[in-house]
Design a protein around this motif. Structure first.
Motif, PDB file in Angstrom:
ATOM      1  N   GLN A  94       0.335  -1.289  -0.074  1.00 29.41           N
ATOM      2  CA  GLN A  94       0.011  -0.241  -0.021  1.00 29.41           C
ATOM      3  C   GLN A  94       0.735   1.529  -0.224  1.00 29.41           C
ATOM      4  O   GLN A  94       0.326   2.073  -0.702  1.00 29.41           O
ATOM      5  CB  GLN A  94      -0.732  -0.025   1.072  1.00 29.41           C
ATOM      6  N   TRP A  95       2.192   0.444   0.524  1.00 27.80           N
ATOM      7  CA  TRP A  95       2.978   2.636   0.660  1.00 27.80           C
ATOM      8  C   TRP A  95       3.438   2.684  -0.624  1.00 27.80           C
ATOM      9  O   TRP A  95       4.061   4.219  -0.994  1.00 27.80           O
ATOM     10  CB  TRP A  95       3.930   1.965   1.835  1.00 27.80           C
ATOM     11  N   LEU A  96       3.731   1.419  -1.608  1.00 29.38           N
ATOM     12  CA  LEU A  96       4.189   1.518  -2.736  1.00 29.38           C
ATOM     13  C   LEU A  96       3.464   2.223  -3.426  1.00 29.38           C
ATOM     14  O   LEU A  96       3.542   3.205  -4.486  1.00 29.38           O
ATOM     15  CB  LEU A  96       4.335   0.319  -3.407  1.00 29.38           C
ATOM     16  N   LYS A  97       1.786   1.660  -3.258  1.00 24.19           N
ATOM     17  CA  LYS A  97       0.699   1.924  -4.592  1.00 24.19           C
ATOM     18  C   LYS A  97       0.827   4.159  -4.015  1.00 24.19           C
ATOM     19  O   LYS A  97       0.695   4.389  -4.966  1.00 24.19           O
ATOM     20  CB  LYS A  97      -0.214   1.428  -4.388  1.00 24.19           C
ATOM     21  N   ASP A  98       0.917   4.840  -3.042  1.00 19.43           N
ATOM     22  CA  ASP A  98       0.925   5.375  -2.041  1.00 19.43           C
ATOM     23  C   ASP A  98       2.344   6.354  -3.467  1.00 19.43           C
ATOM     24  O   ASP A  98       2.001   7.306  -3.968  1.00 19.43           O
ATOM     25  CB  ASP A  98       1.253   5.321  -1.110  1.00 19.43           C
ATOM     26  N   GLU A  99       2.998   5.813  -3.366  1.00 19.75           N
ATOM     27  CA  GLU A  99       4.547   6.291  -3.804  1.00 19.75           C
ATOM     28  C   GLU A  99       4.443   6.268  -5.274  1.00 19.75           C
ATOM     29  O   GLU A  99       4.900   7.801  -5.502  1.00 19.75           O
ATOM     30  CB  GLU A  99       6.161   5.390  -3.338  1.00 19.75           C
ATOM     31  N   VAL A 100       3.846   5.220  -6.068  1.00 18.99           N
ATOM     32  CA  VAL A 100       3.926   5.530  -6.999  1.00 18.99           C
ATOM     33  C   VAL A 100       2.972   5.924  -7.793  1.00 18.99           C
ATOM     34  O   VAL A 100       2.888   6.314  -8.976  1.00 18.99           O
ATOM     35  CB  VAL A 100       4.044   4.224  -7.720  1.00 18.99           C
ATOM     36  N   GLY A 101       1.450   5.860  -7.299  1.00 20.60           N
ATOM     37  CA  GLY A 101       0.449   6.486  -8.160  1.00 20.60           C
ATOM     38  C   GLY A 101      -0.142   5.079  -9.065  1.00 20.60           C
ATOM     39  O   GLY A 101      -0.090   4.624  -8.937  1.00 20.60           O
ATOM     40  N   ASN A 102      -0.688   6.566  -9.738  1.00 20.89           N
ATOM     41  CA  ASN A 102      -1.223   6.018 -11.533  1.00 20.89           C
ATOM     42  C   ASN A 102      -0.326   5.220 -12.639  1.00 20.89           C
ATOM     43  O   ASN A 102      -0.983   4.922 -13.323  1.00 20.89           O
ATOM     44  CB  ASN A 102      -2.063   6.473 -11.995  1.00 20.89           C
ATOM     45  N   ALA A 103       1.148   5.522 -12.048  1.00 24.28           N
ATOM     46  CA  ALA A 103       1.999   5.134 -12.871  1.00 24.28           C
ATOM     47  C   ALA A 103       2.002   3.893 -13.111  1.00 24.28           C
ATOM     48  O   ALA A 103       2.820   2.822 -13.741  1.00 24.28           O
ATOM     49  CB  ALA A 103       3.239   5.936 -12.701  1.00 24.28           C
ATOM     50  N   TYR A 104       1.900   3.344 -12.079  1.00 24.83           N
ATOM     51  CA  TYR A 104       1.758   1.837 -12.111  1.00 24.83           C
ATOM     52  C   TYR A 104       0.672   1.156 -11.092  1.00 24.83           C
ATOM     53  O   TYR A 104       0.302   1.693 -10.241  1.00 24.83           O
ATOM     54  CB  TYR A 104       3.202   0.835 -10.932  1.00 24.83           C
ATOM     55  N   ARG A 105       0.335  -0.172 -11.945  1.00 18.95           N
ATOM     56  CA  ARG A 105      -0.137  -0.842 -11.387  1.00 18.95           C
ATOM     57  C   ARG A 105       0.579  -2.011  -9.949  1.00 18.95           C
ATOM     58  O   ARG A 105       1.818  -1.892 -10.105  1.00 18.95           O
ATOM     59  CB  ARG A 105      -1.531  -2.483 -12.242  1.00 18.95           C
ATOM     60  N   VAL A 106       0.117  -2.102  -8.668  1.00 24.25           N
ATOM     61  CA  VAL A 106       0.818  -3.059  -8.041  1.00 24.25           C
ATOM     62  C   VAL A 106       0.288  -4.340  -7.286  1.00 24.25           C
ATOM     63  O   VAL A 106      -0.954  -3.785  -7.343  1.00 24.25           O
ATOM     64  CB  VAL A 106       0.712  -1.967  -6.284  1.00 24.25           C
ATOM     65  N   VAL A 107       0.998  -5.198  -7.292  1.00 20.38           N
ATOM     66  CA  VAL A 107      -0.146  -5.813  -7.058  1.00 20.38           C
ATOM     67  C   VAL A 107       0.630  -6.683  -6.098  1.00 20.38           C
ATOM     68  O   VAL A 107       1.996  -7.114  -6.002  1.00 20.38           O
ATOM     69  CB  VAL A 107       0.252  -7.521  -8.479  1.00 20.38           C
ATOM     70  N   TYR A 108      -0.097  -7.401  -4.732  1.00 23.85           N
ATOM     71  CA  TYR A 108       1.086  -8.109  -4.048  1.00 23.85           C
ATOM     72  C   TYR A 108       0.263  -9.945  -3.980  1.00 23.85           C
ATOM     73  O   TYR A 108      -0.125 -10.355  -4.463  1.00 23.85           O
ATOM     74  CB  TYR A 108       0.162  -7.749  -2.304  1.00 23.85           C
ATOM     75  N   ALA A 109       1.591 -10.438  -4.276  1.00 17.96           N
ATOM     76  CA  ALA A 109       1.613 -12.205  -5.032  1.00 17.96           C
ATOM     77  C   ALA A 109       2.625 -12.413  -3.525  1.00 17.96           C
ATOM     78  O   ALA A 109       3.540 -12.498  -2.986  1.00 17.96           O
ATOM     79  CB  ALA A 109       2.347 -12.238  -5.914  1.00 17.96           C
ATOM     80  N   LYS A 110       1.615 -14.221  -2.904  1.00 20.81           N
ATOM     81  CA  LYS A 110       2.012 -14.998  -1.638  1.00 20.81           C
ATOM     82  C   LYS A 110       3.465 -16.076  -2.019  1.00 20.81           C
ATOM     83  O   LYS A 110       3.201 -16.160  -3.639  1.00 20.81           O
ATOM     84  CB  LYS A 110       0.812 -15.675  -1.147  1.00 20.81           C
ATOM     85  N   PRO A 111       3.592 -15.528  -1.365  1.00 17.94           N
ATOM     86  CA  PRO A 111       5.231 -16.871  -2.595  1.00 17.94           C
ATOM     87  C   PRO A 111       5.028 -18.091  -2.362  1.00 17.94           C
ATOM     88  O   PRO A 111       3.792 -18.566  -1.450  1.00 17.94           O
ATOM     89  CB  PRO A 111       6.252 -16.956  -1.279  1.00 17.94           C
ATOM     90  N   CYS A 112       5.528 -19.261  -2.969  1.00 13.37           N
ATOM     91  CA  CYS A 112       5.252 -20.375  -2.934  1.00 13.37           C
ATOM     92  C   CYS A 112       5.346 -21.442  -1.888  1.00 13.37           C
ATOM     93  O   CYS A 112       4.351 -22.220  -1.560  1.00 13.37           O
ATOM     94  CB  CYS A 112       5.477 -21.319  -4.193  1.00 13.37           C
ATOM     95  N   GLU A 113       6.311 -20.710  -0.876  1.00 15.50           N
ATOM     96  CA  GLU A 113       6.811 -21.480   0.970  1.00 15.50           C
ATOM     97  C   GLU A 113       4.846 -21.036   1.776  1.00 15.50           C
ATOM     98  O   GLU A 113       5.144 -22.130   2.160  1.00 15.50           O
ATOM     99  CB  GLU A 113       7.281 -20.689   1.345  1.00 15.50           C
ATOM    100  N   ASP A 114       3.934 -20.166   1.511  1.00 14.33           N
ATOM    101  CA  ASP A 114       2.536 -20.371   2.180  1.00 14.33           C
ATOM    102  C   ASP A 114       1.949 -21.885   1.808  1.00 14.33           C
ATOM    103  O   ASP A 114       1.356 -21.906   0.471  1.00 14.33           O
ATOM    104  CB  ASP A 114       2.563 -19.027   1.742  1.00 14.33           C
ATOM    105  N   PRO A 115       2.494 -22.497   2.970  1.00 15.26           N
ATOM    106  CA  PRO A 115       1.390 -23.360   2.553  1.00 15.26           C
ATOM    107  C   PRO A 115      -0.650 -22.951   2.950  1.00 15.26           C
ATOM    108  O   PRO A 115      -1.201 -24.134   1.706  1.00 15.26           O
ATOM    109  CB  PRO A 115       1.456 -24.518   4.255  1.00 15.26           C
TER     110      PRO A 115
END
Length: 138
Positions: A94-115
């Motif tokens: 969310q802080w990243l999205k606040d910094e980049v604004g509409n210049a980028y889409r921001v996606v959060y992806a879980k790592p495969c290690e998470d059961p």
């Protein structure tokens, strides 16, 4: 007929092993997956699409993951708090999205290690803080 929406580069926050990589970028419409790694825990420079302060927070989070031996025989999964880990990752996103604004889409992806990695595996962070479920790559 209306013009299609212009392509917006996609930043994917996803930790991995080896120098604590945590940010990937798809910067062309025909590129698939999460794109190439553009930020890791080894150091900030002006090519990172975030402030140095935010990079430090991301790096600390990613280094903690990188130092955890999920695949070792003596790993105690009960000592790793996935809920807290993802809450922190989503806050950073969310802080990243606040910094980049509409210049980028921001996606959060879980790592495969998470059961439970397939539950809410990929979510886009919108400017207002809303999380939108995205389809899995698998």
């Amino acid at each position: 007929m209306t013009d299609p929406q212009p392509f917006v580069p996609i930043l994917t926050v996803m930790v991995d092993y080896g120098n604590a990589p945590f940010l990937w970028c798809v910067d062309a419409p025909k590129e698939v997956g999460v794109g190439g790694n553009i930020c890791d825990g080894t150091g900030w420079d002006e090519t990172c699409p975030m402030s140095e302060g935010l990079w430090r927070k991301f790096a600390d989070w990613a280094i903690e993951f990188d130092r955890t031996s999920f695949y070792s025989e003596d790993f105690d999964a009960s000592g790793w708090d996935w809920v807290a880990f993802h809450e922190r990752g989503l806050q950073l996103s969310q802080w990243l999205k606040d910094e980049v604004g509409n210049a980028y889409r921001v996606v959060y992806a879980k790592p495969c290690e998470d059961p439970d990695g397939r539950l809410d595996e990929r979510r886009e962070v919108l400017a207002d803080g809303t999380l939108v479920q995205l389809p899995a790559f698998r």
